[in-house]
Design an enzyme around this catalytic site. Structure first.
Site, mmCIF file in Angstrom:
data_model
loop_
_atom_site.group_PDB
_atom_site.id
_atom_site.type_symbol
_atom_site.label_atom_id
_atom_site.label_comp_id
_atom_site.label_asym_id
_atom_site.label_seq_id
_atom_site.Cartn_x
_atom_site.Cartn_y
_atom_site.Cartn_z
ATOM 1 N N ASN A 10 0.873 -1.182 0.000
ATOM 2 C CA ASN A 10 0.000 0.000 0.000
ATOM 3 C C ASN A 10 0.908 1.229 0.000
ATOM 4 O O ASN A 10 1.522 1.545 1.009
ATOM 5 C CB ASN A 10 -0.885 -0.033 1.259
ATOM 6 C CG ASN A 10 -1.703 1.225 1.434
ATOM 7 O OD1 ASN A 10 -1.814 2.045 0.508
ATOM 8 N ND2 ASN A 10 -2.277 1.399 2.616
ATOM 9 N N TRP A 11 0.983 1.889 -1.148
ATOM 10 C CA TRP A 11 1.921 3.019 -1.279
ATOM 11 C C TRP A 11 1.366 4.300 -0.666
ATOM 12 O O TRP A 11 2.046 5.310 -0.606
ATOM 13 C CB TRP A 11 2.278 3.252 -2.751
ATOM 14 C CG TRP A 11 2.996 2.092 -3.382
ATOM 15 C CD1 TRP A 11 3.379 0.931 -2.762
ATOM 16 C CD2 TRP A 11 3.420 1.967 -4.746
ATOM 17 N NE1 TRP A 11 4.017 0.107 -3.662
ATOM 18 C CE2 TRP A 11 4.056 0.709 -4.875
ATOM 19 C CE3 TRP A 11 3.320 2.796 -5.870
ATOM 20 C CZ2 TRP A 11 4.592 0.271 -6.086
ATOM 21 C CZ3 TRP A 11 3.853 2.359 -7.072
ATOM 22 C CH2 TRP A 11 4.477 1.113 -7.179
ATOM 23 N N LYS A 12 0.116 4.275 -0.276
ATOM 24 C CA LYS A 12 -0.541 5.451 0.338
ATOM 25 C C LYS A 12 -0.323 6.700 -0.534
ATOM 26 O O LYS A 12 -0.293 6.594 -1.752
ATOM 27 C CB LYS A 12 -0.042 5.653 1.764
ATOM 28 C CG LYS A 12 -0.101 4.369 2.592
ATOM 29 C CD LYS A 12 0.097 4.621 4.045
ATOM 30 C CE LYS A 12 0.139 3.303 4.783
ATOM 31 N NZ LYS A 12 0.148 3.470 6.210
ATOM 32 N N HIS A 96 -9.493 1.010 5.075
ATOM 33 C CA HIS A 96 -8.202 1.176 5.757
ATOM 34 C C HIS A 96 -8.385 2.089 6.965
ATOM 35 O O HIS A 96 -9.176 3.039 6.918
ATOM 36 C CB HIS A 96 -7.180 1.772 4.778
ATOM 37 C CG HIS A 96 -5.783 1.734 5.315
ATOM 38 N ND1 HIS A 96 -5.323 2.656 6.215
ATOM 39 C CD2 HIS A 96 -4.761 0.867 5.096
ATOM 40 C CE1 HIS A 96 -4.059 2.362 6.525
ATOM 41 N NE2 HIS A 96 -3.701 1.281 5.859
ATOM 42 N N GLU A 98 -6.738 4.460 8.092
ATOM 43 C CA GLU A 98 -6.529 5.899 7.839
ATOM 44 C C GLU A 98 -7.771 6.519 7.220
ATOM 45 O O GLU A 98 -8.077 7.687 7.454
ATOM 46 C CB GLU A 98 -5.289 6.094 6.950
ATOM 47 C CG GLU A 98 -4.013 5.828 7.738
ATOM 48 C CD GLU A 98 -2.825 5.359 6.913
ATOM 49 O OE1 GLU A 98 -2.868 5.460 5.678
ATOM 50 O OE2 GLU A 98 -1.863 4.870 7.528
ATOM 51 N N GLU A 168 -5.298 -5.235 10.626
ATOM 52 C CA GLU A 168 -4.274 -4.213 10.831
ATOM 53 C C GLU A 168 -4.539 -3.486 12.150
ATOM 54 O O GLU A 168 -5.321 -2.522 12.188
ATOM 55 C CB GLU A 168 -4.315 -3.200 9.689
ATOM 56 C CG GLU A 168 -4.045 -3.796 8.331
ATOM 57 C CD GLU A 168 -3.490 -2.745 7.379
ATOM 58 O OE1 GLU A 168 -2.387 -2.937 6.889
ATOM 59 O OE2 GLU A 168 -4.149 -1.716 7.175
ATOM 60 N N GLY A 174 2.549 2.006 10.804
ATOM 61 C CA GLY A 174 3.494 3.115 10.642
ATOM 62 C C GLY A 174 4.174 3.521 11.942
ATOM 63 O O GLY A 174 4.786 4.584 12.018
ATOM 64 N N SER A 214 3.552 -2.342 10.319
ATOM 65 C CA SER A 214 5.011 -2.344 10.477
ATOM 66 C C SER A 214 5.654 -3.683 10.100
ATOM 67 O O SER A 214 6.559 -4.161 10.780
ATOM 68 C CB SER A 214 5.396 -1.929 11.901
ATOM 69 O OG SER A 214 4.945 -0.607 12.157
ATOM 70 N N GLY A 236 4.970 1.206 4.722
ATOM 71 C CA GLY A 236 6.295 1.814 4.580
ATOM 72 C C GLY A 236 7.316 0.963 3.836
ATOM 73 O O GLY A 236 8.002 1.448 2.934
HETATM 74 C C1 PEP Z 1 -0.741 -0.032 6.101
HETATM 75 O O1 PEP Z 1 -0.936 1.157 6.008
HETATM 76 O O2 PEP Z 1 -1.552 -0.807 5.591
HETATM 77 C C2 PEP Z 1 0.431 -0.478 6.844
HETATM 78 C C3 PEP Z 1 0.397 -1.684 7.310
HETATM 79 O O3 PEP Z 1 1.465 0.413 7.018
HETATM 80 P P1 PEP Z 1 2.911 0.114 7.659
HETATM 81 O O4 PEP Z 1 3.419 -1.172 7.047
HETATM 82 O O5 PEP Z 1 3.764 1.291 7.280
HETATM 83 O O6 PEP Z 1 2.732 -0.020 9.128
#
Ligand code: PEP
Length: 253
Positions: A10-12, A96, A98, A168, A174, A214, A236
């Site tokens: 997921n490049w966000k 998600h 976010e 998640e 993050g 993460s 990330g």
């Molecule tokens: C995500 O946003 O789906 C995610 C898992 O981010 P990160 O790996 O940066 O924690």
């Protein structure tokens, strides 16, 4: 039932078109020869078309980060499932944390998006997870249960065959704090049990459940060693070909 591991990046809100096509070119090289793992990337909307062109003939799948629940019309700023399907998206991330946190998405809007995505042949990556406060208050399982029941409301067994779930924990996204493999497995097992109650043993056995929060090349193996963890949704660490490829190649590490 053997579930094919599924790793998605997921490049966000990262990567211009040029950066996105550059990254995907690198991934095509670094992931060549990878078998028995399904891989997808979710670039931002502006780069989806260019990345889809770059992915022609590759086994890497294209995912969008969001979708609206109407097909067309006066919805300024939104993107329809038809538009995503037309440029070759196979997956779409829905719900998600976010989007729930910053853009007011609720179990109800998530559910509408799930339905419209499936109607148009897009496979949802349906995200659920508890906040730190909810975990500390002992509410993890009730939150997960509410999100599952709300998000999947009205979906039948056939539709469930096209759904991927991403667990998640919000406190792990993050932050550099990963859930331990055991902490993650406990929730994944709970999700599978819920699927068995809501649907059937067959659906519970077949639906893939990714872990997200993460994930790195260093912790992926431990996570993938758990019975009910079938892959990862990576934020990330998906922004660089080197780290993402090492995650996808978890078996070789
Ligand atoms: C995500 O946003 O789906 C995610 C898992 O981010 P990160 O790996 O940066 O924690």
């Amino acid at each position: 039932m053997e579930r094919l591991p599924f790793i998605a990046g997921n490049w966000k809100m990262n990567k211009t078109v040029e950066e996105a096509t550059g990254l995907v070119r690198e991934l095509k090289t670094s992931l060549s020869g990878v078998k028995d793992v399904e891989v997808a990337v979710a670039p931002p909307f502006t780069a989806l078309y260019s990345v889809s062109q770059e992915l022609m003939g590759s086994s890497i799948r294209l995912a969008a980060q969001n979708v609206f629940y109407e097909e067309k019309g006066a919805f300024t700023g939104e993107i329809s499932p038809l538009m995503l399907k037309a440029i070759g998206c196979q997956y779409v991330i829905i719900g998600h944390s976010e989007r729930r946190q910053f853009f007011g998405e609720t179990d109800e809007t998530v559910n509408r998006k799930m339905k419209v995505a499936l109607t148009h042949g897009l496979n949802p990556i349906f995200c659920i997870g508890e906040t730190l406060k909810e975990r500390e208050e002992g509410k993890t399982f009730s939150v997960i249960r509410r999100q599952i029941e709300g998000g999947l409301q009205g979906l039948g067994e056939n539709e469930m065959k096209g759904v991927v779930i991403a667990y998640e924990p919000v406190w792990a996204i993050g932050t550099g704090k990963t859930a331990t493999p055991e902490q993650a497995e406990e929730v994944h097992r709970f999700i599978r049990e819920r699927l068995e109650k809501l649907y059937s043993p067959e659906i519970a056995r077949g639906v893939r459940i990714q872990y997200g929060g993460s994930v790195t090349p260093e912790n992926i193996r431990g996570l993938m060693g758990q019975e009910d963890i079938d892959g990862a949704l990576v934020g990330g660490a998906s922004l660089k070909a080197e780290s993402f490829s090492r995650i996808v190649r978890f078996r070789e590490m």
